[in-house]
Design a protein around this motif. Structure first.
Motif, PDB file in Angstrom:
ATOM      1  N   PHE A 121       1.044  -1.338  -0.227  1.00  0.00           N
ATOM      2  CA  PHE A 121       0.074  -0.054  -0.281  1.00  0.00           C
ATOM      3  C   PHE A 121       0.721   0.980  -0.194  1.00  0.00           C
ATOM      4  O   PHE A 121       0.841   1.839  -0.305  1.00  0.00           O
ATOM      5  N   PHE A 122       1.974   1.385   0.758  1.00  0.00           N
ATOM      6  CA  PHE A 122       2.526   2.238   0.540  1.00  0.00           C
ATOM      7  C   PHE A 122       3.855   2.816  -0.391  1.00  0.00           C
ATOM      8  O   PHE A 122       3.613   3.281  -0.869  1.00  0.00           O
ATOM      9  N   TYR A 123       4.154   1.903  -0.710  1.00  0.00           N
ATOM     10  CA  TYR A 123       4.842   1.990  -2.144  1.00  0.00           C
ATOM     11  C   TYR A 123       3.552   2.540  -3.808  1.00  0.00           C
ATOM     12  O   TYR A 123       3.985   3.649  -4.294  1.00  0.00           O
ATOM     13  N   MET A 126       2.874   6.182  -2.610  1.00  0.00           N
ATOM     14  CA  MET A 126       3.994   6.596  -3.052  1.00  0.00           C
ATOM     15  C   MET A 126       3.746   7.173  -4.728  1.00  0.00           C
ATOM     16  O   MET A 126       4.310   8.143  -5.433  1.00  0.00           O
ATOM     17  N   LEU A 127       4.588   5.707  -5.503  1.00  0.00           N
ATOM     18  CA  LEU A 127       4.186   6.377  -6.361  1.00  0.00           C
ATOM     19  C   LEU A 127       3.229   6.477  -7.345  1.00  0.00           C
ATOM     20  O   LEU A 127       3.351   7.326  -8.275  1.00  0.00           O
ATOM     21  N   THR A 128       2.147   6.310  -6.700  1.00  0.00           N
ATOM     22  CA  THR A 128       0.713   6.915  -7.856  1.00  0.00           C
ATOM     23  C   THR A 128       1.033   8.444  -7.155  1.00  0.00           C
ATOM     24  O   THR A 128       0.786   9.620  -8.199  1.00  0.00           O
ATOM     25  N   MET A 129       1.552   9.304  -6.081  1.00  0.00           N
ATOM     26  CA  MET A 129       1.343  10.352  -5.343  1.00  0.00           C
ATOM     27  C   MET A 129       3.089  10.945  -6.430  1.00  0.00           C
ATOM     28  O   MET A 129       2.551  12.425  -6.392  1.00  0.00           O
ATOM     29  N   GLU A 130       3.479  10.282  -6.681  1.00  0.00           N
ATOM     30  CA  GLU A 130       4.878  11.158  -6.810  1.00  0.00           C
ATOM     31  C   GLU A 130       4.407  11.484  -8.265  1.00  0.00           C
ATOM     32  O   GLU A 130       4.673  12.055  -8.659  1.00  0.00           O
ATOM     33  N   ILE A 145      10.528  16.046  -3.608  1.00  0.00           N
ATOM     34  CA  ILE A 145       8.672  15.521  -2.668  1.00  0.00           C
ATOM     35  C   ILE A 145       9.753  14.656  -1.774  1.00  0.00           C
ATOM     36  O   ILE A 145       9.300  14.329  -0.946  1.00  0.00           O
ATOM     37  N   THR A 146      10.337  13.644  -2.873  1.00  0.00           N
ATOM     38  CA  THR A 146       9.896  12.423  -2.473  1.00  0.00           C
ATOM     39  C   THR A 146      10.367  11.521  -1.748  1.00  0.00           C
ATOM     40  O   THR A 146      10.458  11.157  -0.508  1.00  0.00           O
ATOM     41  N   PRO A 147      12.062  11.689  -1.719  1.00  0.00           N
ATOM     42  CA  PRO A 147      12.589  11.824  -0.249  1.00  0.00           C
ATOM     43  C   PRO A 147      12.523  12.642   0.973  1.00  0.00           C
ATOM     44  O   PRO A 147      12.440  12.207   1.965  1.00  0.00           O
ATOM     45  N   LEU A 148      12.112  13.813   0.942  1.00  0.00           N
ATOM     46  CA  LEU A 148      11.138  14.544   2.362  1.00  0.00           C
ATOM     47  C   LEU A 148       9.956  13.992   2.541  1.00  0.00           C
ATOM     48  O   LEU A 148      10.170  13.783   3.811  1.00  0.00           O
ATOM     49  N   LEU A 149       9.104  13.692   1.768  1.00  0.00           N
ATOM     50  CA  LEU A 149       8.227  12.439   2.407  1.00  0.00           C
ATOM     51  C   LEU A 149       8.237  11.511   2.988  1.00  0.00           C
ATOM     52  O   LEU A 149       8.207  10.800   3.929  1.00  0.00           O
ATOM     53  N   ILE A 150       9.514  10.629   2.659  1.00  0.00           N
ATOM     54  CA  ILE A 150       9.594   9.332   2.931  1.00  0.00           C
ATOM     55  C   ILE A 150      10.987   9.376   4.286  1.00  0.00           C
ATOM     56  O   ILE A 150      10.481   9.114   5.439  1.00  0.00           O
ATOM     57  N   VAL A 151      11.660  10.840   4.717  1.00  0.00           N
ATOM     58  CA  VAL A 151      11.687  10.704   6.220  1.00  0.00           C
ATOM     59  C   VAL A 151      11.048  11.226   6.899  1.00  0.00           C
ATOM     60  O   VAL A 151      10.780  10.878   8.092  1.00  0.00           O
ATOM     61  N   LEU A 152      10.195  12.174   6.168  1.00  0.00           N
ATOM     62  CA  LEU A 152       8.235  12.208   7.203  1.00  0.00           C
ATOM     63  C   LEU A 152       8.281  11.786   8.066  1.00  0.00           C
ATOM     64  O   LEU A 152       7.219  10.998   8.569  1.00  0.00           O
ATOM     65  N   GLY A 206      13.607   4.021   1.553  1.00  0.00           N
ATOM     66  CA  GLY A 206      13.944   4.705   0.284  1.00  0.00           C
ATOM     67  C   GLY A 206      14.449   3.466  -0.276  1.00  0.00           C
ATOM     68  O   GLY A 206      14.439   3.769  -1.797  1.00  0.00           O
ATOM     69  N   VAL A 207      14.910   3.113  -0.206  1.00  0.00           N
ATOM     70  CA  VAL A 207      15.737   2.397  -0.600  1.00  0.00           C
ATOM     71  C   VAL A 207      15.391   1.119  -1.434  1.00  0.00           C
ATOM     72  O   VAL A 207      14.981   0.775  -2.363  1.00  0.00           O
ATOM     73  N   PHE A 208      13.660   0.595  -0.917  1.00  0.00           N
ATOM     74  CA  PHE A 208      13.037  -0.476  -1.162  1.00  0.00           C
ATOM     75  C   PHE A 208      12.145   0.120  -2.616  1.00  0.00           C
ATOM     76  O   PHE A 208      10.948  -0.370  -3.209  1.00  0.00           O
ATOM     77  N   TYR A 209      11.632   1.691  -1.911  1.00  0.00           N
ATOM     78  CA  TYR A 209      10.780   2.221  -2.789  1.00  0.00           C
ATOM     79  C   TYR A 209      11.195   2.360  -3.548  1.00  0.00           C
ATOM     80  O   TYR A 209      10.722   2.169  -5.103  1.00  0.00           O
ATOM     81  N   TYR A 210      13.075   2.827  -4.303  1.00  0.00           N
ATOM     82  CA  TYR A 210      13.426   2.996  -5.155  1.00  0.00           C
ATOM     83  C   TYR A 210      13.109   1.838  -6.364  1.00  0.00           C
ATOM     84  O   TYR A 210      13.601   2.016  -7.498  1.00  0.00           O
ATOM     85  N   ALA A 211      13.510   0.819  -5.380  1.00  0.00           N
ATOM     86  CA  ALA A 211      13.582  -0.690  -5.814  1.00  0.00           C
ATOM     87  C   ALA A 211      11.770  -0.630  -6.806  1.00  0.00           C
ATOM     88  O   ALA A 211      12.013  -1.188  -7.928  1.00  0.00           O
ATOM     89  N   PHE A 212      10.882  -0.673  -5.693  1.00  0.00           N
ATOM     90  CA  PHE A 212      10.218  -0.579  -6.409  1.00  0.00           C
ATOM     91  C   PHE A 212       9.416  -0.119  -7.720  1.00  0.00           C
ATOM     92  O   PHE A 212       8.854  -0.357  -8.456  1.00  0.00           O
ATOM     93  N   LYS A 213       9.802   1.202  -7.067  1.00  0.00           N
ATOM     94  CA  LYS A 213       9.467   2.408  -8.473  1.00  0.00           C
ATOM     95  C   LYS A 213      10.439   1.125  -9.721  1.00  0.00           C
ATOM     96  O   LYS A 213       9.824   1.560 -10.435  1.00  0.00           O
ATOM     97  N   ASN A 214      11.913   1.447  -9.974  1.00  0.00           N
ATOM     98  CA  ASN A 214      12.410   1.053 -11.055  1.00  0.00           C
ATOM     99  C   ASN A 214      12.327  -0.130 -11.475  1.00  0.00           C
ATOM    100  O   ASN A 214      11.689  -0.446 -13.038  1.00  0.00           O
TER     101      ASN A 214
END
Length: 221
Positions: A121-123, A126-130, A145-152, A206-214
């Protein structure tokens, strides 16, 4: 019209995955309840529901292309407030300390099933909102925006797990939440664990989000 049709097709695939993961998670939970005779992990169902809310909001925003700035901002803030609930389920592994040694494997499977579903759900959200942010603010802005959101989000998980704040308490206890946040920000040495958790959890997300995105981009192409 073709873009909307394609979006509906893509969303139907995503919802099918969501339903499948959710049903499987509930199946594992029911087996645990049957074998142990307890309902201890029933709270995972509620946590999964909370994880679904930002996913539903991001899906809604992806269909709304004519929202005014105020409406878009308000809905986006609500999305962000609920977003930490999705990866928060990972921290429910904390409850394994109460597991019986003979059943800990079952508890690991139960929590992991819900955690994986929550992370999906999270990834996906995030992908949709990006994509939504790219259309609204441009590619360059959304990249920051994306890295900032991940930190928040990581910080939000810390607030939920260790300070026991819930998303909706931003309305019922705003002063208490802001005081806690400012205390952590202004006195980093005194809140070393908060910064350590936020940093490492953000890195993990972040690491797994960009893997998911890729991986998603490869499928799209």
């Amino acid at each position: 019209m073709n873009n909307i049709k394609q979006l509906l097709i893509d969303q139907s695939k995503i919802f099918s995955t969501f339903i499948g993961l959710s049903v499987f998670s509930l199946f594992i939970l029911m087996i645990r309840m049957k074998l142990t005779g307890t309902y201890y992990y029933l709270f995972l169902v509620w946590n999964l529901f909370l994880a679904f809310i930002p996913f539903a909001i991001s899906t809604y925003l992806s269909f709304q292309q004519k929202l005014n700035t105020i409406a878009f901002s308000v809905i986006s803030i609500v999305w962000l407030l609920f977003l930490p609930n999705a990866p928060y389920i990972i921290t429910d592994l904390f409850h394994l300390q109460y597991s019986h040694p003979n059943r800990i494997w079952l508890d690991v499977l139960t929590i992991s099933a819900f955690a994986v579903t929550g992370m999906y759900f999270f990834y996906q959200s995030m992908l949709t909102m990006e994509t939504v942010f790219k259309k609204k603010f441009g590619k360059t802005t959304s990249t920051y925006i994306t890295p900032l959101l991940i930190v928040l989000v990581a910080f939000g998980v810390y607030l939920g797990r260790y300070l026991r704040f819930n998303s909706w308490e931003i309305l019922s206890q705003p002063i208490s939440i802001f005081e806690s946040c400012f205390e952590i920000i202004l006195k980093p040495k005194a809140h070393y664990n908060a910064w350590l958790f936020t940093s490492l959890f953000a890195l993990f997300l972040g690491v797994f989000y960009y893997a998911f995105k890729n991986n998603s981009n490869k499928k799209a192409s």
